[in-house]
Scaffold this active site. Structure first.
Site, short mmCIF file in Angstrom:
data_model
loop_
_atom_site.label_atom_id
_atom_site.label_comp_id
_atom_site.label_asym_id
_atom_site.label_seq_id
_atom_site.Cartn_x
_atom_site.Cartn_y
_atom_site.Cartn_z
N THR A 110 -0.42 -2.69 18.58
CA THR A 110 -0.03 -3.19 17.26
C THR A 110 0.30 -2.06 16.31
OG1 THR A 110 -0.88 -4.36 15.29
CG2 THR A 110 -2.49 -3.25 16.67
N TYR A 127 -10.06 -5.07 13.54
CA TYR A 127 -8.93 -5.35 14.42
C TYR A 127 -8.16 -4.08 14.75
CZ TYR A 127 -4.32 -7.01 15.88
OH TYR A 127 -3.15 -7.21 16.57
#
Length: 341
Positions: free
Chosen positions: A125, A165
């Site tokens: 990501t 995250y």
């Protein structure tokens, strides 16, 4: 014959990937725990239309992965299974860590033990770059852009994991890279940006392009957190899956990390998406504004030059065309989203 294992294969990206590679004549094994909304619908669609093998399992359990790896001659792996939202990582960081960090470690160990000659692509990501507070931004034409980075953020930007995250996905990112260096495995990291497209069951916390479209289809008010001028590079699913294939086929990608997003040519702000959707729906869209969410960047655009130079990939589907494709698919499948809104 190529045999592809897709972890998270009943998800948005996974189901599109399964269809694509099955159409190319590959054997496809879908591994998923079916915990995400929409995953059961995606699996049913795959099983109704394609000859795929399904293994129900959880990447947090190494024994579950053994059930996928041992009986199948795996040649390629797409590791897509993940906890995908920043907000849930903050409220439940242990679960986030166990899925994204420990789960990725389990996948790598299964590969090392049972499919050491296979090739793996890991869906990382852009959040590994953190808040990038030192990067100057400015407002132009109703959206934010970088002041001194016309092509976007390159891969050699220093890592600055922000949020649980970001930490868990970043840990996986670095493990995948290092398993190539230390164990000689053929692994590739894709740092992905804002993917959207068919079979995406977007919700308010994740999948904003799909969520805005689904909410509008069902006459639900939309909340824009911030001023709506925040900008992202967006990539349509067909372009992403084509990048997977091209990276699998190229020897130059082994052990490498790539930014994979829409790039500087495919930027869109939240308000620009609203404008596109108003045109497609032929109506004004109701929305209100909320407070900025922690860690929400005003702009993120990735530099995709390396991917183009390394294995010849670049996006082919423009922003408005891609949003139009998603709009048409959601309109044709409205009943699938009744439990999301």
């Amino acid at each position: 014959m190529n045999t592809l294992l897709i972890t998270g294969g009943a998800g948005f990206i996974g189901s599109n990937s399964a269809r694509y590679f099955k159409d190319k004549g590959w054997n496809v094994v879908v591994f998923d725990n079916l915990s995400r909304k929409g995953s059961k619908d995606n699996l049913k669609w795959l099983q109704d239309n394609y000859d795929i093998k399904f293994v129900k399992g959880d990447i947090r359990k190494y024994s579950d992965l053994e059930k996928a790896f041992k009986p199948n001659p795996i040649t390629h792996i797409l590791h897509l299974a993940a906890q995908t939202t920043v907000t849930l990582s903050v409220t439940d960081p242990r679960n986030d860590f166990e899925i994204n960090a420990q789960g990725t470690f389990n996948v790598l160990e299964a590969m090392r033990n049972f499919a050491k000659d296979a090739k793996l692509i890991y869906a990382s990501t852009n959040k590994v770059y953190g808040g990038m507070e030192d990067v100057e931004e400015f407002e132009t034409n109703g959206r934010y852009e970088y002041k001194n980075l016309p092509l976007g953020i390159p891969e050699n930007r220093f890592l600055d994991f922000h949020s649980p995250y970001g930490c868990s996905k970043g840990a996986g990112d670095q493990y995948v890279r290092d398993y190539s260096r230390i164990y000689g495995l053929k692994t590739v990291v894709f740092r992905q940006s804002c993917i959207y497209g068919y079979r995406q069951f977007g919700v308010e916390d994740q999948g904003w392009v799909a969520w805005f479209t689904i909410a509008t289809m069902h006459n639900k008010a939309i909340t824009i957190y911030g001023d709506g001028k925040q900008t992202r590079d967006v990539l349509f699913i067909d372009d992403l899956v084509r990048a997977y294939e091209m990276a699998f086929e190229s020897n130059s990608t082994n052990g490498q990390i790539y930014n994979v997003g829409g790039g500087s040519q495919n930027q869109m702000s939240l308000l620009e998406l609203i404008s596109f959707l108003e045109g497609f729906f032929n109506k004004k869209i109701r929305y209100n504004f909320g407070e900025w969410r922690p860690g929400d960047q005003k702009v993120f655009v990735c530099d995709i030059t390396k991917a183009h130079q390394s294995f010849g990939w670049k996006p082919e589907i423009g922003v408005k065309e891609g949003v139009g494709k998603l709009f048409e698919w959601i309109k044709a499948n409205k009943k699938l989203f009744k439990d999301l809104v």
